[in-house]
Scaffold this motif. Structure first.
Motif, PDB file in Angstrom:
ATOM      1  N   PRO A   1     -25.414 -39.784  85.595  1.00 21.28           N
ATOM      2  CA  PRO A   1     -25.924 -38.936  86.678  1.00 21.28           C
ATOM      3  C   PRO A   1     -26.934 -39.719  87.522  1.00 21.28           C
ATOM      4  O   PRO A   1     -27.555 -40.669  87.036  1.00 21.28           O
ATOM      5  CB  PRO A   1     -26.620 -37.792  85.930  1.00 21.28           C
ATOM      6  CG  PRO A   1     -26.988 -38.372  84.614  1.00 21.28           C
ATOM      7  CD  PRO A   1     -25.945 -39.396  84.296  1.00 21.28           C
TER       8      PRO A   1
ATOM      9  N   LEU B   1     -31.836 -36.251  89.791  1.00 22.87           N
ATOM     10  CA  LEU B   1     -31.623 -34.909  89.234  1.00 22.87           C
ATOM     11  C   LEU B   1     -32.802 -34.509  88.351  1.00 22.87           C
ATOM     12  O   LEU B   1     -33.324 -35.324  87.587  1.00 22.87           O
ATOM     13  CB  LEU B   1     -30.334 -34.860  88.419  1.00 22.87           C
ATOM     14  CG  LEU B   1     -29.019 -35.077  89.169  1.00 22.87           C
ATOM     15  CD1 LEU B   1     -27.837 -34.916  88.215  1.00 22.87           C
ATOM     16  CD2 LEU B   1     -28.883 -34.139  90.342  1.00 22.87           C
TER      17      LEU B   1
ATOM     18  N   GLN C   1     -30.901 -29.702  86.319  1.00 29.03           N
ATOM     19  CA  GLN C   1     -29.704 -30.266  86.948  1.00 29.03           C
ATOM     20  C   GLN C   1     -29.000 -31.236  86.002  1.00 29.03           C
ATOM     21  O   GLN C   1     -27.772 -31.277  85.944  1.00 29.03           O
ATOM     22  CB  GLN C   1     -30.070 -30.948  88.266  1.00 29.03           C
ATOM     23  CG  GLN C   1     -30.539 -29.968  89.323  1.00 29.03           C
ATOM     24  CD  GLN C   1     -31.221 -30.641  90.492  1.00 29.03           C
ATOM     25  OE1 GLN C   1     -31.617 -31.808  90.426  1.00 29.03           O
ATOM     26  NE2 GLN C   1     -31.390 -29.900  91.583  1.00 29.03           N
ATOM     27  N   LEU C   2     -29.785 -32.003  85.244  1.00 26.26           N
ATOM     28  CA  LEU C   2     -29.192 -32.921  84.253  1.00 26.26           C
ATOM     29  C   LEU C   2     -28.439 -32.144  83.176  1.00 26.26           C
ATOM     30  O   LEU C   2     -27.363 -32.559  82.741  1.00 26.26           O
ATOM     31  CB  LEU C   2     -30.270 -33.792  83.606  1.00 26.26           C
ATOM     32  CG  LEU C   2     -30.738 -34.978  84.424  1.00 26.26           C
ATOM     33  CD1 LEU C   2     -31.941 -35.638  83.757  1.00 26.26           C
ATOM     34  CD2 LEU C   2     -29.621 -35.986  84.619  1.00 26.26           C
TER      35      LEU C   2
ATOM     36  N   PHE D   1     -25.236 -31.060  84.738  1.00 22.63           N
ATOM     37  CA  PHE D   1     -24.384 -32.242  84.902  1.00 22.63           C
ATOM     38  C   PHE D   1     -23.722 -32.599  83.575  1.00 22.63           C
ATOM     39  O   PHE D   1     -22.508 -32.785  83.502  1.00 22.63           O
ATOM     40  CB  PHE D   1     -25.219 -33.420  85.414  1.00 22.63           C
ATOM     41  CG  PHE D   1     -24.423 -34.649  85.725  1.00 22.63           C
ATOM     42  CD1 PHE D   1     -24.042 -34.932  87.026  1.00 22.63           C
ATOM     43  CD2 PHE D   1     -24.066 -35.554  84.726  1.00 22.63           C
ATOM     44  CE1 PHE D   1     -23.310 -36.074  87.325  1.00 22.63           C
ATOM     45  CE2 PHE D   1     -23.328 -36.681  85.015  1.00 22.63           C
ATOM     46  CZ  PHE D   1     -22.952 -36.953  86.325  1.00 22.63           C
TER      47      PHE D   1
ATOM     48  N   THR E   1     -22.266 -33.979  90.436  1.00 24.33           N
ATOM     49  CA  THR E   1     -23.663 -33.966  90.881  1.00 24.33           C
ATOM     50  C   THR E   1     -23.898 -32.796  91.832  1.00 24.33           C
ATOM     51  O   THR E   1     -24.872 -32.041  91.679  1.00 24.33           O
ATOM     52  CB  THR E   1     -24.027 -35.288  91.579  1.00 24.33           C
ATOM     53  OG1 THR E   1     -23.845 -36.365  90.665  1.00 24.33           O
ATOM     54  CG2 THR E   1     -25.463 -35.283  92.079  1.00 24.33           C
TER      55      THR E   1
ATOM     56  N   VAL F   1     -26.412 -29.517  91.203  1.00 29.46           N
ATOM     57  CA  VAL F   1     -27.464 -29.130  92.141  1.00 29.46           C
ATOM     58  C   VAL F   1     -27.223 -27.698  92.640  1.00 29.46           C
ATOM     59  O   VAL F   1     -28.141 -26.882  92.666  1.00 29.46           O
ATOM     60  CB  VAL F   1     -27.535 -30.131  93.325  1.00 29.46           C
ATOM     61  CG1 VAL F   1     -28.448 -29.616  94.427  1.00 29.46           C
ATOM     62  CG2 VAL F   1     -27.997 -31.497  92.820  1.00 29.46           C
TER      63      VAL F   1
END
Length: 155
Positions: free
Chosen positions: A39, A43, A47-48, A51, A73, A77
């Motif tokens: 990633p 982020l 968000q990670l 992902f 990604t 988001v």
């Protein structure tokens, strides 16, 4: 124009040569089940998590490709922005009457749904993916097909 379908999910009759050619092209973009994509650094923690969740789901379905990095990604988001938007309207219900907020929220929902479709995360896309997986398993388990394919390799 109709959406492109993976060769194993299409109902259209293909010759062996057409099917082999399309499979070769489709498989050229697959990264395999053991590949991990990285990633981007920007982020945040939530968000990670999103992902990694999406990446793991696609890897388990054996459809993960390095080409999916940007789409995953964007999905991560969008998911986090949508969650934050949902929390804001829950904590401040009068936002549901704010035209700008509602318009932004609707755009987030549309973006999220489009990305889900692109990544096979919607129910309809998973159904198509299920057909793909079922066809693959059927090909692996069909003894007649295995014998015929071995005969093609020998002759």
């Amino acid at each position: 124009m109709r959406k492109a379908m993976p060769v194993n999910a299409t109902k259209k009759h293909l010759t062996k040569e057409e099917k082999d050619r399309r499979l070769a092209v489709e498989n050229a973009f697959k990264s395999g089940g053991d590949v991990t994509i990285e990633p981007p650094d920007y982020l945040d923690v939530d968000q990670l998590k999103a992902f990694d969740f999406i990446q793991n789901a696609l890897r388990e379905a054996d459809v993960l490709s390095k080409l999916d990095t940007v789409t995953i990604t964007q999905a991560a988001v969008a998911i986090c922005m949508l969650e934050r938007s949902n929390m804001r309207v829950i904590n401040t219900p009068e936002l549901s009457y704010d035209d700008k907020f509602v318009a932004t929220h609707e755009r987030l929902v549309r973006t999220y749904l489009k990305l889900c479709d692109e990544l096979c995360l919607s129910p309809q896309a998973r159904a198509k993916l299920g057909v793909l997986v079922a066809n693959k398993q059927k090909e692996r388990q069909d003894p007649l097909l295995n014998v015929l394919q071995q005969g093609d390799a020998d002759g």
